[in-house]
Design an enzyme around this catalytic site. Structure first.
Site, PDB file in Angstrom:
ATOM      1  N   ALA A 116      51.107  43.293  -0.919  1.00  0.00           N
ATOM      2  CA  ALA A 116      52.398  42.935  -1.517  1.00  0.00           C
ATOM      3  C   ALA A 116      53.368  44.101  -1.392  1.00  0.00           C
ATOM      4  O   ALA A 116      52.966  45.271  -1.340  1.00  0.00           O
ATOM      5  CB  ALA A 116      52.199  42.549  -2.975  1.00  0.00           C
ATOM      6  N   ARG A 118      55.179  45.578  -3.374  1.00  0.00           N
ATOM      7  CA  ARG A 118      55.185  46.585  -4.448  1.00  0.00           C
ATOM      8  C   ARG A 118      54.140  47.681  -4.205  1.00  0.00           C
ATOM      9  O   ARG A 118      54.163  48.713  -4.859  1.00  0.00           O
ATOM     10  CB  ARG A 118      54.945  45.921  -5.804  1.00  0.00           C
ATOM     11  CG  ARG A 118      53.622  45.192  -5.944  1.00  0.00           C
ATOM     12  CD  ARG A 118      53.506  44.523  -7.310  1.00  0.00           C
ATOM     13  NE  ARG A 118      52.260  43.764  -7.446  1.00  0.00           N
ATOM     14  CZ  ARG A 118      52.075  42.528  -7.060  1.00  0.00           C
ATOM     15  NH1 ARG A 118      53.084  41.880  -6.473  1.00  0.00           N
ATOM     16  NH2 ARG A 118      50.912  41.916  -7.244  1.00  0.00           N
ATOM     17  N   TYR A 119      53.210  47.408  -3.256  1.00  0.00           N
ATOM     18  CA  TYR A 119      52.160  48.387  -2.980  1.00  0.00           C
ATOM     19  C   TYR A 119      52.438  49.235  -1.743  1.00  0.00           C
ATOM     20  O   TYR A 119      51.950  50.352  -1.643  1.00  0.00           O
ATOM     21  CB  TYR A 119      50.812  47.681  -2.800  1.00  0.00           C
ATOM     22  CG  TYR A 119      50.351  46.926  -4.016  1.00  0.00           C
ATOM     23  CD1 TYR A 119      50.163  47.581  -5.231  1.00  0.00           C
ATOM     24  CD2 TYR A 119      50.116  45.556  -3.961  1.00  0.00           C
ATOM     25  CE1 TYR A 119      49.748  46.884  -6.356  1.00  0.00           C
ATOM     26  CE2 TYR A 119      49.696  44.850  -5.071  1.00  0.00           C
ATOM     27  CZ  TYR A 119      49.520  45.518  -6.277  1.00  0.00           C
ATOM     28  OH  TYR A 119      49.112  44.828  -7.384  1.00  0.00           O
ATOM     29  N   THR A 120      53.155  48.693  -0.788  1.00  0.00           N
ATOM     30  CA  THR A 120      53.375  49.423   0.469  1.00  0.00           C
ATOM     31  C   THR A 120      54.630  50.273   0.395  1.00  0.00           C
ATOM     32  O   THR A 120      55.543  50.012  -0.396  1.00  0.00           O
ATOM     33  CB  THR A 120      53.488  48.457   1.661  1.00  0.00           C
ATOM     34  OG1 THR A 120      54.567  47.545   1.425  1.00  0.00           O
ATOM     35  CG2 THR A 120      52.200  47.665   1.844  1.00  0.00           C
TER      36      THR A 120
END
Length: 800
Positions: A116, A118-120
């Protein structure tokens, strides 16, 4: 505000709105611009990252922030579609040179989804900044964004030909594009040659740009397809995996795949190859393993001992995505419209864009240099009368008054006066005076150079060439895809596709065929074969699954059926009717069946009809690749039927027997080899209303068994037969009776393999041993076996 209501037809409204929608998705969504090679969403992502300072020399930022900036300012669509486009720009198996660097899970060549947003984390790559370089120097036009709160570029400066370097793919209303990626150094070299010679041909360009260069490597075949695509925008090439062979410790070999075709899903490829192994579509593969790790892609295909690895490889090329065809469809937006473009048009459009970009940048830099020159001249003048300037400023009421006094007393311009009053005291040293004089000289030279570039087209082109050479030197890399001139023809050995297994082939008189394992056959015995009422076994024999069955019918046609395509059915069960495998006519019946191991033989088939026609055709003529329909074996005339098909390795004697008891024996050497569509020649000279009931090969140790309609069986030895020439009347084998004469309904040559007979009447079957029938003289009518008063006339006979 008053409402305006219009009466419009639904047809007009739909047509108009769909036209607008089509134009939008063509120009604003699915197709790249020929100048920068980017679709609008890609351009907006790169510009948003650049304008927010998310560049290669800074720390990574959360991808979600970039996605938010893009949809908030430039691209009012779903966040997932923006993130998906952003991720693709970071995938080194999709782009030849990635434009975004990403930390975290950005998907995989197995088509796994990325983490997602928000993680990368992401930032621009160094090469991507070459697309945006000089964008703040009025090099390209800007337009208002979707809500008129800011501006966005219509196109990026694109300091290298990105459309060719990274390619593009997309589908819109009525248009699609498939442009493959290329090697950056080759593309730039071709562009440089085009600048030097705008009349350069595609053939000459291909000396520098060899062909596509896919990020996944692979082997490209078909230079003609590349040339056609470069000339017209459309073409086809073959892309195959790079496959090497390794030998394991146990002596087995394995195929190692290290590169796969562009856009092929690796996990799907592995799954497909394993399915071919599991379904026994290919014989010789032990195991398929995906050994890909951080060091690179690696698929291992372990083979059985002593298999032909080249044939396995060819089979996988043909039946999996180990080899694909790639179709060029080089459509891009040019002058606001989608166009199918060859490579010269693409390079020309890019070059015209660069001429405009460099000219605009030069004008911008010239304007700034002239403005700075004007300021420097004012400062130098002020320093030459420094005491007077200071005294005037000290006597002024405020900054505004000082500026006005400087303009009035010393004739400075507004810009010069502003620079003087803003001058800090420490700048009034001798050192700064010298620096200003040096800057003045530099500005003079720069202005001269910039004016020369604008006034001289060749000088402008030289600037483009120098900058392209710098990018080439900085970012060049070795070619990943190997190019081969010719498309290799794939030849697959049958042994690879079909496991070799000995089986029993059976065919019944009513046309039911099957293959049965030897184990099932031995467990049952011949007599226990599955049959329908009234049917009987025509033939059974041991064959191999790699053989081919030829099924011949009374219409003079044959069915070409590979043994492995026959259903594997137990001996006690009913077979499959041939019409379910290959469609035949309702009144078409099977008369014989043969298997062929190798069509490269000197053997031949002999065909005989009821009306006395015969012909010979060699076995190789019957080899074909068409399995789905009956094929012509011999021409059968109207009101005639094919009744006999024989296969011989060499010429030998055949015997013809007719309904009225005539017999003619001659050698097949009298028959010439003919094609499949020939009708043949006369076999026997028939009497009126007579017809042939048997034509079979015969030898000295054989006997002939004949059945008449009156229930009589007659058996004669070979010595009664008289060898003659073809097309004669022959000899008489029956004693002619004036009342109710015997007529032969069936006859067979009896060899050492035969021991039993079966006579068929309308309501009865009579079985017996052939040896119980004594041998008769020539002019007799045999022995009565069936009581026709009780069971009706005999209609057929079968021996086994």
């Amino acid at each position: 505000m008053s409402e305006i209501i219009q009466d419009l037809s639904l047809e007009d409204v739909l047509g108009d709105r769909f036209g607008r929608y089509s134009k939008y998705i063509i120009q604003e969504r699915a197709l790249p611009d020929v100048r920068d090679g980017l679709k609008p969403v890609q351009r907006r992502i790169l510009y948003a990252m650049y304008s927010s300072g998310n560049t290669h020399d800074k720390n990574f930022r959360k991808s979600a922030k970039t996605v938010g900036d893009v949809i908030g300012q430039y691209h009012p669509h779903g966040d997932f579609s923006v993130y998906k486009a952003m991720v693709r720009l970071s995938q080194d198996w999709k782009l030849r040179h990635v434009l975004i660097e990403m930390h975290g899970n950005n998907g995989s060549i197995d088509n796994d989804p990325p983490a997602a947003m928000r993680y990368t984390e992401a930032k621009l790559s160094l090469l991507a900044e070459e697309l945006l370089r000089d964008i703040n120097k009025e090099t390209v036009s800007f337009i208002p964004n979707y809500d008129d709160t800011t501006l966005e570029p219509m196109v990026l400066p694109s300091r290298f030909p990105n459309l060719l370097v990274n390619g593009s793919t997309g589908i819109s209303a009525g248009y699609a594009t498939d442009i493959p990626p290329h090697n950056l150094a080759e593309v730039i070299q071709a562009t440089l040659k085009y600048i030097d010679n705008p009349d350069i041909t595609v053939n000459q360009l291909m000396k520098y740009i060899k062909g596509p260069d896919f990020p996944t490597g692979g082997i490209i075949q078909g230079i003609d397809g590349i040339k056609k695509a470069y000339e017209s925008g459309k073409g086809r090439i073959i892309v195959r995996s790079k496959v090497e062979e390794e030998t394991l410790r146990n002596g087995r070999k394995q195929l190692i795949i290290t590169e796969i075709p562009y856009e092929v899903n690796k996990s799907s490829l592995v799954k497909r190859i394993d399915e071919l192994r599991a379904d026994k579509k290919v014989d010789g593969i032990v195991e398929v393993r995906d050994e890909t790790d951080r060091t690179g892609l690696r698929i291992a295909i372990e083979l059985k001992k002593d298999v032909n690895s080249e044939s396995i490889k060819n089979y996988l090329y043909k039946n999996s995505d180990l080899q694909i065809s790639y179709n060029f469809n080089m459509v891009a937006i040019s002058d606001g419209r989608p166009k199918l473009m060859g490579i010269r048009q693409i390079i020309d459009s890019y070059l015209n864009h660069q001429i405009e970009v460099v000219a605009n940048r030069t004008k911008f830099e010239l304007d700034n240099a002239e403005k700075r020159m004007h300021i420097v001249e004012g400062l130098i003048k002020a320093l030459s009368i420094l005491d007077k300037v200071i005294e005037l400023i000290r006597s002024s009421k405020n900054k505004r008054d000082a500026k006005e006094n400087l303009i009035e007393v010393f004739e400075f311009t507004e810009e010069q006066a502003e620079a003087i009053v803003m001058l800090q005291l420490y700048r009034l040293t001798n050192t700064d005076i010298v620096a200003l004089e040096g800057e003045h000289k530099e500005l003079e030279a720069l202005i001269k150079q910039l004016r020369h570039i604008l006034d001289n087209h060749d000088a402008l082109l030289n600037v483009i060439k120098e900058e392209l050479n710098e990018i080439k030197k900085k970012f060049k890399s070795e070619r990943l895809s190997l190019i081969e001139a010719e498309i290799e023809e794939i030849k697959i050995d049958k042994e690879v596709m079909v496991p070799s297994e000995e089986v029993i082939l059976s065919m019944t008189r009513h046309g039911y065929i099957k293959r049965t394992s030897i184990r099932s056959f031995n467990a049952s015995g011949v007599e226990d074969i599955g049959l329908k009422d009234g049917d009987s076994l025509l033939k059974h024999q041991e064959v191999n699954t790699q053989d081919t069955v030829l099924v011949f019918t009374n219409k003079g046609r044959y069915l070409f059926i590979p043994v492995h395509k026959l259903a594997d059915i137990r001996w006690k069960e009913l077979g499959q009717h041939v019409s379910q495998i290959v469609p035949i006519e309702e009144d078409e019946v099977v008369i014989n069946v043969f298997n062929e191991k190798d069509f490269n033989t000197d053997a031949f088939y002999v065909f005989a009809t009821q009306n006395g026609m015969i012909k010979k055709s060699t076995v190789p003529l019957f080899k074909t690749t068409r399995f789905n329909k009956p094929l012509i074996a011999t021409k059968v005339k109207e009101n005639d039927d094919l009744i006999s098909v024989m296969r011989f390795e060499k010429d030998q004697l055949i015997t013809v027997i007719t309904n009225k008891g005539m017999s003619l024996t001659y050698n097949t050497s009298e028959l010439s080899d003919t094609g499949l569509r020939a009708a043949g020649v006369k076999s026997i000279n028939l009497k009126a209303e007579d017809f042939v009931v048997m034509t079979e090969g015969v030898s000295e140790n054989d006997t002939i068994l004949m059945a008449t309609q009156r229930g009589s069986l007659k058996r004669i030895s070979f010595k009664i037969l008289q060898v003659a020439k073809r097309a004669q009347r022959g000899i008489t084998l029956l004693k002619e009776l004036k009342k109710n004469p015997h007529r032969i309904v069936a006859a067979h040559v009896v060899t050492g393999e035969h021991s039993q007979y079966t006579l068929y009447s309308k309501s009865n079957e009579e079985h017996g041993l052939i040896n119980d029938i004594h041998k008769s003289e020539q002019y007799t009518n045999g022995s009565f076996i069936v009581d026709t008063d009780d069971f009706g006339e005999v209609i057929d006979m079968y021996i086994s």
